[in-house]
Scaffold this active site. Sequence first.
Site, PDB file in Angstrom:
ATOM      1  N   ARG A  18      43.600  47.998  36.897  1.00  0.00           N
ATOM      2  CA  ARG A  18      43.490  49.292  36.352  1.00  0.00           C
ATOM      3  C   ARG A  18      42.519  50.085  37.206  1.00  0.00           C
ATOM      4  NH1 ARG A  18      39.692  46.171  33.279  1.00  0.00           N
ATOM      5  NH2 ARG A  18      37.625  46.910  33.003  1.00  0.00           N
TER       6      ARG A  18
ATOM      7  N   ARG B  37      41.081  44.102  35.200  1.00  0.00           N
ATOM      8  CA  ARG B  37      40.083  44.468  36.107  1.00  0.00           C
ATOM      9  C   ARG B  37      40.176  45.815  37.161  1.00  0.00           C
ATOM     10  NH1 ARG B  37      37.037  40.081  40.430  1.00  0.00           N
ATOM     11  NH2 ARG B  37      35.941  41.829  41.533  1.00  0.00           N
ATOM     12  N   HIS B  38      38.916  46.374  37.377  1.00  0.00           N
ATOM     13  CA  HIS B  38      39.156  47.269  38.399  1.00  0.00           C
ATOM     14  C   HIS B  38      38.955  46.458  39.760  1.00  0.00           C
ATOM     15  CE1 HIS B  38      38.501  50.826  36.035  1.00  0.00           C
ATOM     16  NE2 HIS B  38      37.756  50.338  35.394  1.00  0.00           N
ATOM     17  N   VAL B  39      40.251  46.283  40.492  1.00  0.00           N
ATOM     18  CA  VAL B  39      40.272  45.535  41.835  1.00  0.00           C
ATOM     19  C   VAL B  39      41.838  46.068  42.426  1.00  0.00           C
ATOM     20  CG1 VAL B  39      41.767  43.595  40.680  1.00  0.00           C
ATOM     21  CG2 VAL B  39      40.250  43.383  42.885  1.00  0.00           C
TER      22      VAL B  39
END
Length: 391
Positions: free
Chosen positions: A98, A156-158
Amino acid sequence: MMTFRNPPSHKHLSGYMRVRSRRGNWPAVVLLRISRRDLFFCLTALLVFCLGSVLYQLDGGAPKVLLDVGYYLGRFAGGHGSLAPRTLPFPSQVVYNRVGKCGSRTIVLLLRILADRHQFTLISSDIHNKTRLTKREQENLIRNISTTPQPFLYTRHVHFLNFSRFRTDEPVHINIIRDPINRFLSNYFFRRFGDWRGEENHVVRTPRMKDEERYLDINTCILESYPECSNPRLFYIIPYFCGQHPQCREPCLWALETAKQNVLDHYLLVGVLEELKDVLLLLERLLPHFFSDVLNIYKSPEYRKLGNMTGTVRKQTPNLEALQVLYERMEYEYKFYNFVKAQFHLTKRKIGLRSGPKPSRRYSSVLQRKDLQEELEEEDTEDSLDWTEHT
């Protein structure tokens, strides 16, 4: 003395031949009788199969009744050895890397409800500030994701992870982005003042931010080229799709083209936040095991109460000069955004959706208009729940 038997009469011989004839052609007789008796049932089965195939393609998966039948058959046979092992949905591995301030908290809230309802494993990482990984970290994370019980959805923010590089089965990737200037403004004020979930939310997220930075005027930040309002900090969305290569963090044509190619090669869907309802509808059709009934949940009063708490507070609109400077600095971001939006609209046409986009602040298309400032000020006072819950 020799005894001679009279030859069989012609009458007896003809009867004998008829018996032998019936016995010799019995497969043809049986087949003829079966085809006459079951022709109607065969045609009916063929018609049902064809209709089922059409429904499967139009609805993005098998009809719900067939999924339910398969589920209960699997449960019934589950206690009788390995006669009928559980059949996993396809795809059974989904990764949602995300993008920050692009409606991700809205989607995560929905996913928590959906995971309980549809019985899939949801892993929502609490790591927010580590999007760039070393090769060893990528390998370990991919291994952990791949060993999660299926079906699963990992979020996940990745930045984009290339599973094939580590010889691992690649999951389905999904994501959502938004207008780059809208995303920047939402993040700018969220870091300073948080959202409606709590008055002290911003203090928890940025405890070391001094007051002079917290209350820095947005126009001053942009026009005087503060680091937060300049590149490479403004180059934010593209690295989420370009990947973990160091050059992906530099505003350049190579990063833009790599991100575009990864969208085409690895992502089932990249939606735009300005058309969130259509994004949810497409996800429901493309990934029914994970997102079935998501649109009804999103529209429900119970969810709306939760979603309304995720809106960024104290948002302000920069003046026209500052917006023009921002747009020029975010040239690559807007090229990528327009590319994704075109691909999203193409997918909508393929599925058969004809609903138009939700009206929103589209800075790229109105920057040259003299009445921009008045229009934006009116939008600030008329924003509905549909908008604030994604900001």
